[in-house]
Each structure stands twice: as structure tokens, then as C-alpha cells.
Design an enzyme around this catalytic site. Structure first.
Site, PDB file in Angstrom:
ATOM      1  N   SER A 106       0.833  -1.193   0.000  1.00 23.24           N
ATOM      2  CA  SER A 106       0.000   0.000   0.000  1.00 23.24           C
ATOM      3  C   SER A 106       0.876   1.254   0.000  1.00 23.24           C
ATOM      4  CB  SER A 106      -0.891  -0.014   1.242  1.00 23.24           C
ATOM      5  OG  SER A 106      -1.661   1.145   1.254  1.00 23.24           O
ATOM      6  N   GLY A 107       0.561   2.151  -0.913  1.00 18.73           N
ATOM      7  CA  GLY A 107       1.315   3.403  -1.003  1.00 18.73           C
ATOM      8  C   GLY A 107       2.529   3.308  -1.901  1.00 18.73           C
ATOM      9  N   THR A 111      -1.751   2.514  -8.003  1.00 18.78           N
ATOM     10  CA  THR A 111      -2.857   3.204  -8.673  1.00 18.78           C
ATOM     11  C   THR A 111      -2.320   4.270  -9.627  1.00 18.78           C
ATOM     12  OG1 THR A 111      -4.207   2.776  -6.744  1.00 18.78           O
ATOM     13  CG2 THR A 111      -4.999   4.470  -8.246  1.00 18.78           C
ATOM     14  N   ASN A 156      -1.137   5.531   3.149  1.00 16.66           N
ATOM     15  CA  ASN A 156      -1.360   6.185   1.852  1.00 16.66           C
ATOM     16  C   ASN A 156      -2.579   7.098   1.959  1.00 16.66           C
ATOM     17  OD1 ASN A 156      -1.700   6.849  -0.807  1.00 16.66           O
ATOM     18  ND2 ASN A 156      -2.009   4.758  -1.539  1.00 16.66           N
ATOM     19  N   SER A 159      -5.429   5.637  -0.524  1.00 16.08           N
ATOM     20  CA  SER A 159      -5.278   4.180  -0.581  1.00 16.08           C
ATOM     21  C   SER A 159      -6.523   3.545  -1.193  1.00 16.08           C
ATOM     22  CB  SER A 159      -5.069   3.649   0.835  1.00 16.08           C
ATOM     23  OG  SER A 159      -4.880   2.260   0.775  1.00 16.08           O
ATOM     24  N   SER A 160      -6.283   2.668  -2.168  1.00 13.62           N
ATOM     25  CA  SER A 160      -7.409   1.964  -2.795  1.00 13.62           C
ATOM     26  C   SER A 160      -7.906   0.933  -1.795  1.00 13.62           C
ATOM     27  CB  SER A 160      -6.953   1.275  -4.070  1.00 13.62           C
ATOM     28  OG  SER A 160      -6.226   2.157  -4.878  1.00 13.62           O
ATOM     29  N   GLY A 386      -2.235  -3.715  -2.033  1.00 10.72           N
ATOM     30  CA  GLY A 386      -0.964  -4.387  -1.806  1.00 10.72           C
ATOM     31  C   GLY A 386      -0.958  -5.215  -0.532  1.00 10.72           C
ATOM     32  N   GLU A 388      -0.473  -6.275   3.082  1.00 13.26           N
ATOM     33  CA  GLU A 388      -0.616  -5.421   4.251  1.00 13.26           C
ATOM     34  C   GLU A 388      -0.222  -6.154   5.527  1.00 13.26           C
ATOM     35  OE1 GLU A 388      -4.609  -3.955   4.251  1.00 13.26           O
ATOM     36  OE2 GLU A 388      -4.151  -2.415   2.770  1.00 13.26           O
TER      37      GLU A 388
HETATM   38  N1  LIG Z   1       5.042   8.122 -10.051  1.00 13.31           N
HETATM   39  C1  LIG Z   1       4.708   8.884  -9.020  1.00 13.31           C
HETATM   40  N2  LIG Z   1       5.109  10.160  -8.995  1.00 13.31           N
HETATM   41  C2  LIG Z   1       4.785  10.950  -7.992  1.00 13.31           C
HETATM   42  N3  LIG Z   1       4.073  10.552  -6.924  1.00 13.31           N
HETATM   43  C3  LIG Z   1       3.674   9.281  -6.880  1.00 13.31           C
HETATM   44  C4  LIG Z   1       3.961   8.381  -7.936  1.00 13.31           C
HETATM   45  N4  LIG Z   1       3.416   7.202  -7.636  1.00 13.31           N
HETATM   46  C5  LIG Z   1       2.803   7.346  -6.431  1.00 13.31           C
HETATM   47  N5  LIG Z   1       2.962   8.591  -5.989  1.00 13.31           N
HETATM   48  C6  LIG Z   1       2.442   9.129  -4.725  1.00 13.31           C
HETATM   49  O1  LIG Z   1       2.234   8.073  -3.892  1.00 13.31           O
HETATM   50  C7  LIG Z   1       0.895   8.051  -3.442  1.00 13.31           C
HETATM   51  C8  LIG Z   1       0.406   6.630  -3.308  1.00 13.31           C
HETATM   52  O2  LIG Z   1       0.305   6.093  -4.534  1.00 13.31           O
HETATM   53  P1  LIG Z   1      -0.826   5.073  -4.890  1.00 13.31           P
HETATM   54  O3  LIG Z   1      -2.108   5.536  -4.399  1.00 13.31           O
HETATM   55  O4  LIG Z   1      -0.706   4.803  -6.319  1.00 13.31           O
HETATM   56  O5  LIG Z   1      -0.388   3.835  -4.074  1.00 13.31           O
HETATM   57  P2  LIG Z   1      -1.011   2.427  -4.152  1.00 13.31           P
HETATM   58  O6  LIG Z   1       0.084   1.477  -4.428  1.00 13.31           O
HETATM   59  O7  LIG Z   1      -2.127   2.409  -5.044  1.00 13.31           O
HETATM   60  O8  LIG Z   1      -1.518   2.198  -2.676  1.00 13.31           O
HETATM   61  P3  LIG Z   1      -2.783   1.391  -2.224  1.00 13.31           P
HETATM   62  O9  LIG Z   1      -2.439  -0.018  -2.271  1.00 13.31           O
HETATM   63  O10 LIG Z   1      -2.967   1.851  -0.828  1.00 13.31           O
HETATM   64  O11 LIG Z   1      -3.846   1.782  -3.059  1.00 13.31           O
HETATM   65  C9  LIG Z   1       0.114   8.812  -4.463  1.00 13.31           C
HETATM   66  O12 LIG Z   1      -0.995   9.454  -3.855  1.00 13.31           O
HETATM   67  C10 LIG Z   1       1.131   9.820  -4.911  1.00 13.31           C
HETATM   68  O13 LIG Z   1       1.128  10.956  -4.070  1.00 13.31           O
HETATM   69 MG   LIG Z   2      -4.083   2.215  -4.952  1.00 14.84          MG
END
Ligand SMILES: Nc1ncnc2c1ncn2[C@@H]1O[C@H](COP(=O)(O)OP(=O)(O)OP(=O)(O)O)[C@@H](O)[C@H]1O
Ligand SMILES: [Mg+2]
Length: 1133
Positions: A106-107, A111, A156, A159-160, A386, A388
Site C-alpha cells: 500500500s502506497g 494506482t 497512503n 489508498s485503494s 498491496g 498489508e
Molecule cells: N510516479 C509517481 N510520482 C509521484 N508521486 C507518486 C507516484 N506514484 C505514487 N505517488 C504518490 O504516492 C501516493 C500513493 O500512490 P498510490 O495511491 O498509487 O499507491 P497504491 O500502491 O495504489 O496504494 P494502495 O495499495 O494503498 O492503493 C500517491 O498518492 C502519490 O502521491
Molecule cells: Mg491504490
């Protein structure tokens, strides 16, 4: 590889396959170094490792999209765009469905990565109104789903809280057609509860912050987050996040997707209901029977909820506070305790929200689903929560981690295990690489008989006392010996002391680490039960959307059958997802979270190392280094690259493997780069593959150019031929047309010429015929007069007045009216016929003066000439006067022919008589001519008279004597007299022209009624005796030269010696008598030619005689001069 390649940098290699030495530390160090340089993407072969930068980097500009579009994977820096491009091209060009698996905790940026992939594909696929609409709808599904499915967690801010798998569907050209979204297990417990520092789902905060006062009023909401029990005032706003703006963006997105305003309102109403349910407070009270019961303390909120969903508040109150229990045929209403009441309320809120989320996904799918039936290619993008590991992990974490375990299994199966097994299968020399296979953990969870999920289901469905403790006991009993399972009990059994594992917990050794799960809530969450009273109450509401979410509330469809458990449902949907992913070509993006504090550019090596381990990156690199980057069956491989070798292009007749060997031998790749398996070709490094692909691209464009060239040539040739044909046709038609016109013009001209020529000929013929007619008429008239004269005598020969002159006048009269009148008048008023009368009527018009004068002359001449035919008089006007006078002599009346004294032949009147006649005529006393020569032309008579008057015609002045020799009297001519006897017509002395030299000799000429005799004057002996019938004709000149050519018939005896040229002093008489004799003998007129040039026949050939008027001529006759062998000149005066 070039030195400047982004791949080669010893400190921070872009592809970890090139890492040397390969250790966990060097790997993490490389990632760290690259991270420091803002190179957040790194490859392991074609797997992309993405380290979350937590800050906006200039890596996603349109220029970058352009840079990576159709790029060579290894020619540019590692990037998500590169893998997206590779997958998209494989999908479009190789017709193979793709899936992009984005994993990480996560994070870590999953996404964000999935959104980057989608936006890249939208950018590089073709444009068009319909396509753009589809793209927009697909992209706009993200803000809507994130609003309802994402929440702030401690890890996050976005977070999805659900798993999402999206199939984007393309047509054969690579244009997006639509998509299908599948969602997995929404974390609905967050609705009612979340840990401190986290938030509920974004939509609640967005709604309260972004909705207009009217909307809030309509939804019966207050803007204050603290007012709502399910929200937490302290964490209501997030730094850097504008909930209000996000709410408006979400509304716009819904509009783009195709939500109607009513649908949006209903959606927000249901959302508001969930929020307000949290505010329903219960309090305990005691019933009459002493039993504890619950009741609603704040009815306002309940009323508002019921107003929103159009339901009787008492019904909802009853459903929230009581429960209907069916025992056999009886239905008993039991009161709920306060905790039970809250449990029911929260269960209702969670159910409403999770069902609303499902409805939302389905509604989006309705808009973005592909409508046409055409064949599609699919690109799947998986963005699932992801792995957890929390302090306190419950049922949700267990499910989430199970899903991640399954994804890891796919990764292992597809990249590590499957790959190695394939090497062995294909007979490729291979040293096995050790890796951890997590199938055992998956089996621990999902085994249908002894798996944790199956045991949980069994416990949920088992009758009797069922709770988490009984469930844990069961797990301990059945899984005690499992390597990856442990609990307090199993540890105790093994005498292990572990304080980190409390009671009522079990621990699973996941591939990513050990996770301790608290069994509290497992049974309840797995059952996911909602009191039937509540679902029936929801179904009873008049709110269409809410009602549709609770179909089981319909009493008609009430069933005692328990719905499938949450665990069972999740397991099935994960199995379906796995099946879906297995059917596609996987592309991996492995996301790594660099720190726990969401700080920009902070890299915590320990944290990253942990993720590197559980993501299995080390094994991935090892297998990659040992293995081959690419493999393909010989057939498709040969088919794809056969154009790179002349021997295999365009057709290879041998086997696929041999063809592949021949093909690659021609390309001269290093031997270690290739391995030939039993059915597949293996290519070790991606670079070789990309080199191969590049060469193919070049060759394909060459071939395309060739095809284009041939096609263009063919098209131009065809066009040219068509134009040429057309040109030929046009020119043929044009020439034809021109020729036709020319021909027509020529024909017209020819016709005109012909018409003129024919006209001219016809006129000439007509003239001739008219002339003949006139001559004939004249001859008839003359002969008529002559006969009349013969019958009646000269005195009676008086032509009627109406004869020739009148006819002549009448003929002239036809010309025109005034002329006609004039002539007709003239005919009636002719003057008297006396020759002394010279009166003549004057001309009525001046233009007729000349004609009048002429007619006067004609008339007078006619009077004088006694009716000479004017019409016929013109025929001999051209003849000399002395010869024209011949006719007067030549046609004497038979009675006028006197016999020569002493001879039997009749002789014409003597010259004295002729002379006397002429003299009388000239004196105007008498007109002697009509009596002598009836029908003689007036002109001829006039001229004759003139000639006589002038004394120019001596022969005319001579009387016809006949015998000039005195044959009878002169005894010298006795012999000749004997020859002539009684038939003598004329006897004279003539000169015969010597045909050889032109000199003349005297001869005696005797003309009898039968013969013409030429005799020697001295001897008076006949030298030549001609029969009159031997004479062919006579030629004389127009001069008074006495020259005469006697033409003889060649068949006669004498004639064979040739014609005679004679000179006579009595030429007129001689010719006249000759004519008379000839006519008497043959009954025809003697052919007489009056000409200056004639031809005579001699035995030695014809001699042309030319009469020339010359002073050299002698006075006593013409002089003949021989000119050459066949020419003779006769010189005359
Ligand atoms: N390529 C990137 N460039 C800049 N910031 C990023 C990038 N990827 C992720 N982030 C930052 O990281 C944060 C978390 O990313 P994201 O929501 O995609 O995580 P995730 O893997 O989907 O987590 P989860 O499993 O909780 O959904 C985003 O809100 C963003 O601020
Ligand atoms: Mg996500």
C-alpha cells in the site's frame, strides 16, 4: 551496447540483470542510487521496478509520451511508458492479449502506475470523436471509483480500499473500444470504523465540502464533518487535497461517463443515508417483561433518512430495534439489545455502501462496455491492494494478503517456475535456479477441504455454538503441522515462547513476511449477514436505487438459504481473476515504497530490502540472467521474421525449425544469444530481440515501400494506358470528324463543280441541239421552198408573209414583255415589200433602236434577197465571199441547166446571166436571187453582191463556158473527143502540181458525166482517167488562187497513186460542175473543204498543204513549194 546507453552505468545499471555482483545490498544500492538521480524506474529484463518518488517528476509530459511511442524498449531509459508501449504494440501487432500486473504494498504507487499506463495508451492510440469519447470514459472512471473506493490510511493518503481489474478492449487497429471493470472486496468495515489518523471513504468528505447548500439541504446534510458519527473531525481535511474540487471533478467525471442527473442524485441520496445512519443513536430501555430493549434516541435523523428514501420511519425504527425470528410456523418479534441494535445499524450502513459501490461499478461498465460484436484484443490492468501487515490484522487483511499471495503465485509460475520448466521441456541446457514457490501458502488458505477459508465457511455454517474461538481451535487442530501456520497453541505444542503472537490470533508465513491475524470478527465478516428485517425495510423504501440494492428484501423472494460467505465469494472471484490473467501475456510493474513517511526523495534501504525480498526480485534477476529473455514457437517466429533472409522470404518450403536456423544464420547473431529448443527458439537477451525487431521493422517498411512502389507504378501505368487509349480514341474521333467535314466540303464542292459542269455541258448540248433544230428547220424550209419553186416556177415563189421573218420576230419576241410587244407590233405593221420602199416603223423604246435598225436591215435584205433564211445564213458567213457564191451556182434549178453546145450535159447558166442578175440586184430593181437560189442566206447573197460589185470574184464574173478546148472543132483533140463522146460536162486546161517538187505541168482536163480525164496537151492523149465515184472530196483555199486538191479514194486504182493538186482558171465552174456530176452519180453532195491547211494522200505518205498569203506568189497563179518530204506551201496573193 553502446557506451552511452542508459542501460550501462556501473553504479546504477538500468537493468538489474546486468548487476555485478548480484547481491541484495548491491541491488538495493543500485535502486537507491537511481532513486537519488530521479531515475525511479529500473528493469529486470522486461519487468519494471517503480520506486515511489512521492513528488511530481517531469517524467510524464507529452514529449515523454512521444519519446517512448514506438521506441525500442532498451534504447531509452526505463519507464512505465516503455512497458506500456511494448504491451500495446504486442497487443496491436502480434495480436496477443496482454495484462499489466501492478503489485506492491500500500502506497507504493500502484494506482498511479495504472493511471499512467491508461493515459499513455489513450495518448498513443488513434484519435477520433468516438475513440476519444471511449478514452475519456475509461479515464474518467478513475476519479469516480477513487471517490467511493479510496480512503486515507496511515500508509497512503489515497489508498485503494478495493481491488480493481480493468480490461481495456481494442479493435484490430489498436483503437480503444471500451472496457470492463471488475472490483474485489471493498473494505466496507471502514464505513463504520477506521483507526485514528485515517479517514472514511473520500466521497463523504468530498460531498460535505463540495456540495452546494441546496444540494446539502436536499440531502438533509450539514457541511460539518464532526456532526457525523462515521467521520472523524480531526482528520477531515488532508493537506494538499481539495475535497471540494475533487467532488466537482467526480461530478464531471460521472457526466462524462454518462450518469443521468437523476442517477447522480439518487447515488448521493444513498450516500447521505449511509452517513446519516451513523448518527442514529440507540439507548437501552427495559420492557414490561424486564427484558432489555433498544430504542432510537434521536428520531430526527431517522425521520430525515426515511424522507430521503421515502420510507415509513416506524418501519425503519422497528427494523433497527427489533428482529423477527421464525420458529417453525411462528414468527416472533424480539427486541434487540443496544449492541445488537448498533450492530444492525452498522451492518445496514456497510451493506448499503458496499452494494452501492457494486452498483456504481456496474453502472460504469454499462457505459464503457463495448457495444459492437467485432473481435477484440484485451489489455488488462490490475491495480489491487498491496500486501498489508498492520499491528492488528483482521479478516480484510487476511483476504487482501491471500489475493497478493495468488498474484505472487502467478508471477512465480509465469516468470520463474514455468520458465525453468520450459527450458527442461525444450531440452535447453539449464542450471535450475532456486526460488521460493508460494503454492504451499496459497494451498494453506484456499484448499477446498483443509484451507483456512474452507474451515471458516464450515464453522460459519455449522449448527451449534460457533464463534472465533471454535474456529481458531479448528485451525489449530487441522493446521498444526503446517510450516506456514502457527498460533499460540501450535507454538506451545512445540514449546516455543513467542510474545509477539497473542491468544485468539494465528500467524501465516506469507511469501512477503509473517502476518499475525486476530480472529475476532472473522465469523461475522465472513457471514456478512444483514438482518432480514433491515433488508426488507430497505426494499420497502420507495427510493428506486436503494430498493434495487436489496432484492432479497422482497418477501415474495424470501429464501431461507444462506447467501455465500464473503470468503467464498472472494475466493471464487480471485480464481476467476487468475484464470483471466493466465490467459494473457503478463507484463509486470513492481512498485516499491521507499519510506513509511510518504516523504519525497527519502529512501529507507531496510524498508526497500524487505520489499525486494518479498517481491522475489533477486530470484527474478537470477532466473533472468540464467535464462532467455524471449522464446517463441518456430512456426510463428519464422512467419514473423522470414523477410529478414532471402532464403526464407517469401516462402520457406522446409520445416519451421530448419527455416528458423537458416534465417538466424543469415543474421549472424552471437551463438550464445540463441538456443534452439524442441519446439521453440530462445533468444537470450532482450537486446537481440529488439535488434531483430528493428531489422524487421526496417525490412517491413522496405517491403511496404516496394508494394507502394509497385502499386503506384501499376496505378500510374493503368492511368497512363487509360489516358492513352482515351487520347487515341479522342484523336481518332477528332480526325474522323475532321475528315468527314473535309469530305463533306469536298463532296459539296464536287457537287457544285459537277452541277456547273453538267449545266455547262447540258447548255452546250442544248445549244447544239437547238442549232441542229434550227438548221433542220432551215433545211426543211429551203427544201420546201425549193420544191415549191420547182413545182410553181420562179415567179410563183413568193413566201407567205408570215414565214421566216415573222417566225424570227416571234422568236425574238419571247425574250421579254416590251420586246415582245414591240416585235408583235412590228410583225403586224411590216412595211410594203417593194424593194424601193425603205420605210420602217420607229422603235418604241430607245434601247430597241439598234435592234430596230438591225431588223430593218434584215427585212430590207430579205426583201432584196427574196426571203433568205436569216437563221441559216450564218452557217457560211465565215467562208470567203467568192466561195459563198458557189452555192448560188451549185444549186441551179434543173431547168436552168443548159446543155453545153455540142455536149449532152446540162450546163449552168452562163456568167452573163449571173452577172446580169447581180447587177439587177445591186441596182435594187429586181431581186434575182430568189429565182436562182431559193433559201440562200441573206448574208451570203449580200456579200456576194458586194464581192461582185468589188470585182473580187473573177470566176464569178466569168460565164460557165463548159468546153474551153473546143473538142469538137479542134481535130487535135479528136481522141479526147472520142473519149468524152456525148457525156462531156467540161473541158479545160489546168495545171497539175508535181507532188515531188511543187512545179506545175499543163494538163487537159475533161469532165464527163462518168469520168474525169487528165490528158497530155501535146499528145492530146489521156494520161489519167478517174471514175467520178473514185473522188472522195475536194479541198480549195479561201483565196482566189484556182488551187484545188482532188482527194481520191485510196481503194481505186488511180487513187492508189495519190491525190491530185490542180490549178484552174475556172475553179468555180470546175467545182460547180464537179459537184453536179458527183451528185448526179452518187446522189450525194460533193464533200468540199474550204480551208488553208489540209492533208493530201500520196503513195509516199501524206503531205500537209499549207496555203500562205504571200507577195512572192506569181500573178498567174499560186506557187507551190515543197517543204521537206511531207510538207508543201502554196503561196497565194
Ligand atoms: N510516479 C509517481 N510520482 C509521484 N508521486 C507518486 C507516484 N506514484 C505514487 N505517488 C504518490 O504516492 C501516493 C500513493 O500512490 P498510490 O495511491 O498509487 O499507491 P497504491 O500502491 O495504489 O496504494 P494502495 O495499495 O494503498 O492503493 C500517491 O498518492 C502519490 O502521491
Ligand atoms: Mg491504490
Amino acid at each position: 551496447m553502446e557506451g552511452s546507453s542508459p542501460m550501462l552505468d556501473a553504479e546504477a545499471v538500468a537493468d538489474l540483470v546486468l548487476l555485478d555482483p548480484l547481491t541484495e545490498e548491491s541491488l538495493v544500492q543500485t535502486l537507491q542510487e537511481r532513486f537519488r538521480r530521479h531515475d525511479i524506474y529500473t528493469y529486470i529484463g522486461n519487468v519494471v521496478i517503480s520506486v515511489n518518488p512521492y513528488q511530481a517528476l517531469p517524467l510524464y509530459t507529452p514529449e515523454k509520451v512521444e519519446e517512448y511511442h514506438n521506441c525500442s524498449f532498451f534504447a531509452v531509459k526505463p519507464h512505465i511508458y516503455a512497458i506500456a508501449d511494448d504491451a500495446y504494440r504486442s497487443l496491436r501487432d502480434r495480436d496477443s492479449d496482454q495484462c499489466i500486473l501492478i503489485t506492491g504494498e500500500s502506497g507504493a504507487g500502484k494506482t498511479e502506475a495504472s493511471k499512467l499506463v491508461m493515459s499513455y495508451m489513450a495518448a498513443v492510440s488513434s484519435k477520433g470523436e468516438e475513440v476519444n469519447k471511449v478514452k475519456e470514459q475509461l479515464l474518467q472512471s478513475n476519479p469516480v471509483l477513487e471517490a467511493f473506493g479510496n480512503a486515507k490510511t496511515v500508509r497512503n493518503d489515497n489508498s485503494s480500499r478495493f481491488g480493481k481489474y480493468m480490461d481495456i478492449e481494442f479493435d484490430f487497429k489498436g483503437e480503444p473500444l471500451g472496457g470492463v471493470i471488475s472490483n474485489y472486496l471493498l473494505e466496507k468495515s471502514r464505513i463504520v470504523r477506521h483507526v485514528k489518523g485515517e479517514r472514511n471513504f473520500h466521497i463523504f468528505y468530498q460531498l460535505l465540502a463540495g456540495a452546494s447548500p441546496q444540494l446539502l439541504q436536499q440531502l438533509k446534510l450539514r457541511q460539518d464533518c464532526g456532526h457525523y458519527g462515521y467521520l472523524d473531525r480531526e482528520s477531515s481535511s488532508l493537506p494538499g487535497v481539495d475535497d471540494a474540487a475533487n467532488f466537482h471533478a467526480m461530478q464531471d467525471a460521472m457526466r462524462v461517463i454518462g450518469f443521468s442527473p437523476d442517477e447522480v442524485t439518487e447515488l448521493l441520496e444513498v450516500t447521505a443515508v449511509v452517513l446519516k445512519l451513523g448518527n442514529i443513536q440507540l439507548s437501552s430501555s427495559f420492557q414490561a417483561n424486564g427484558m432489555e430493549a433498544c430504542s432510537i434516541t434521536e428520531p430526527q435523523e431517522l425521520r430525515e433518512i426515511c424522507e430521503l428514501i421515502r420510507l415509513d420511519p416506524s418501519m425503519l425504527e422497528q427494523a433497527l430495534c427489533t428482529r423477527t425470528v421464525k420458529a417453525r410456523d411462528e414468527t416472533v418479534l424480539t427486541s434487540l439489545t443496544v449492541p445488537q441494535g448498533y450492530y444492525g445499524r452498522d451492518a445496514l450502513a456497510k451493506n448499503i455502501y458496499s452494494r452501492l459501490f457494486d452498483w456504481l461499478v456496474n453502472r460504469i461498465n454499462t457505459s464503457i462496455q463495448v457495444k459492437s460484436d467485432e473481435q477484440r484484443k484485451v489489455m488488462g490492468v490490475l491495480d489491487i491492494y498491496g500486501f498489508e501487515i498492520f499491528q492488528d490484522n483482521g479478516f480484510e487483511q487476511f483476504i487482501i494478503n491471500y489475493c497478493n499471495e495468488k498474484l505472487q503465485q502467478i508471477f512465480i509460475l509465469m516468470t520463474l517456475k514455468e520458465e525453468q520448466e520450459e527450458y527442461v521441456r525444450e531440452g535447453i541446457q539449464w542450471t535450475p535456479v532456486e526460488f521460493f514457490d508460494n503454492s504451499i501458502i496459497c494451498n494453506l488458505i484456499e484448499n477446498s477441504t483443509s484451507g483456512i477459508l474452507a474451515l471458516l465457511d464450515e464453522e460459519c455454517l455449522r449448527p451449534g455454538v460457533v464463534n472465533e474461538d471454535t474456529f481458531l481451535t479448528k485451525l489449530n487442530q487441522l493446521l498444526a503441522k503446517h510450516k506456514h501456520y502457527e498460533s499460540k497453541e501450535t507454538q506451545n505444542a512445540r514449546y516455543i515462547t513467542d510474545t509477539s503472537l497473542p491468544a485468539r490470533c494465528f500467524r501465516i508465513h506469507h511469501y512477503a513476511g509473517k502476518v499475525t491475524y486476530n480472529v475476532t470478527g472473522f465469523i461475522e465478516k465472513n457471514n456478512d449477514l444483514l438482518f432480514r428485517d433491515l433488508s426488507q425495510a430497505m426494499w420497502a423504501a420507495q427510493h428506486a436505487l436503494l430498493r434495487s440494492l436489496f432484492p432479497e428484501g422482497d418477501p415474495q423472494k424470501a429464501s431461507l438459504k444462506l447467501p455465500p460467505t464473503a470468503g467464498f465469494q472472494f475466493k471464487s472471484s480471485v480464481a476467476m481473476l487468475m484464470k483471466n490473467l493466465y490467459s494473457k501475456n503478463p507484463n509486470y510493474i513492481r512498485c516499491i515504497k521507499p519510506n513509511d513517511t510518504k516523504s519525497a526523495m527519502v529512501f529507507t534501504p531496510e524498508l526497500v530490502l524487505a520489499q525486494v525480498r518479498y517481491l522475489g526480485l533477486m530470484e527474478n534477476v537470477r532466473v533472468r540472467r540464467a535464462g532467455y529473455a524471449f522464446r517463441q514457437l518456430y512456426g510463428p517466429f519464422l512467419q514473423r521474421y522470414k523477410m529478414l533472409n532471402r532464403r526464407t522470404w517469401p516462402r520457406w518450403d522446409g520445416g519451421d525449425r530448419e527455416g528458423t536456423e537458416v534465417l538466424l544464420a543469415g543474421l549472424a547473431f552471437p551463438a550464445e544469444e540463441l538456443a534452439f529448443g524442441h519446439t521453440k527458439i530462445f533468444i537470450r537477451s532482450p537486446r537481440t530481440l529488439f535488434d531483430l525487431e528493428r531489422q524487421r521493422q526496417e525490412r517491413v517498411s522496405e517491403l511496404a515501400t516496394l508494394i507502394q512502389k509497385m502499386f503506384r507504378g501499376w496505378r500510374c501505368r493503368t492511368q497512363y494506358q487509360l489516358m492513352r487509349k482515351s487520347q487515341i480514341l479522342i484523336s481518332a474521333w477528332f480526325r474522323g470528324h475532321r475528315q468527314k467535314n473535309q469530305y463533306k466540303q469536298m463532296k459539296r464542292s464536287a457537287l457544285v463543280l459537277q452541277a456547273y459542269a453538267r449545266g455547262w455541258k447540258s447548255r452546250r448540248l442544248l445549244r447544239e441541239l437547238k442549232s441542229q433544230c434550227r438548221r433542220h428547220a432551215a433545211a426543211t424550209t429551203i427544201s420546201a421552198h425549193w420544191r415549191g419553186y420547182q413545182v410553181t416556177g420562179p415567179r410563183a415563189l413568193r413566201p407567205p408573209l408570215s414565214c421566216c421573218p415573222c417566225r424570227c420576230v416571234r422568236a425574238v419576241c419571247l425574250s421579254a414583255h416590251p420586246v415582245q410587244r414591240y416585235l408583235l407590233g412590228l410583225a403586224k405593221n411590216l412595211p410594203p415589200l417593194s424593194v424601193t420602199d425603205r420605210t420602217w416603223p420607229p422603235a418604241p423604246y430607245r434601247f430597241l433602236d439598234k435592234t430596230n435598225q438591225e431588223l430593218k436591215n434584215i427585212f430590207y435584205h430579205w426583201k432584196v434577197g427574196a426571203g433568205g433564211d436569216g437563221e441559216n445564213s450564218s452557217w457560211d458567213l465565215g467562208a470567203p465571199a467568192h466561195l459563198r457564191g458557189l452555192w448560188w451556182h451549185q444549186i441551179p434549178p434543173p431547168s436552168a441547166v443548159q446543155e453545153v453546145p455540142g455536149s449532152a450535159a446540162p450546163v449552168a447558166p452562163g456568167p452573163a446571166a449571173g452577172q446580169a442578175l447581180c447587177q439587177r440586184a445591186l441596182q435594187g430593181q429586181e431581186d434575182p436571187l430568189p429565182q436562182k437560189v431559193p433559201g440562200q442566206g441573206a448574208g451570203g447573197a449580200g456579200e456576194l453582191r458586194a464581192a461582185v460589185a468589188d470585182g473580187l470574184v473573177p470566176s464569178l464574173q466569168q460565164p460557165f463556158h463548159g468546153d474551153y478546148l473546143g473538142l469538137k472543132q479542134n481535130p487535135k483533140y479528136q481522141k479526147l473527143h472520142a473519149v468524152a463522146k456525148d457525156k462531156l460536162v467540161m473541158a479545160d486546161t489546168v495545171r497539175k502540181v508535181n507532188r515531188a517538187n511543187g512545179k506545175t505541168v499543163p494538163r487537159l482536163l475533161l469532165l464527163t458525166t462518168e469520168h474525169l480525164v487528165l490528158a497530155d496537151p501535146k499528145a492530146a492523149q489521156p494520161k489519167t482517167v478517174l471514175s467520178i465515184s473514185d473522188i472522195r472530196g475536194v479541198s480549195v483555199t479561201r483565196f482566189s488562187d484556182g488551187f484545188l486538191a482532188l482527194h481520191l479514194k485510196e481503194v481505186s486504182t488511180v487513187g492508189a497513186k495519190g491525190d491530185f493538186l490542180l490549178v484552174s482558171d475556172h475553179l468555180i465552174e470546175l467545182v460547180t460542175r464537179l459537184h453536179q456530176t458527183f451528185e448526179a452519180t452518187s446522189g450525194q453532195a460533193l464533200p468540199l473543204h474550204i480551208t488553208d491547211r489540209f492533208s493530201t494522200h500520196f503513195p509516199k505518205g501524206d503531205v500537209s498543204i499549207t496555203v500562205v498569203e504571200s507577195p512572192k506568189a506569181g500573178t498567174d497563179g499560186p506557187v507551190c513549194k515543197k517543204k521537206g518530204s511531207n510538207k508543201m506551201e502554196v503561196l497565194v496573193h
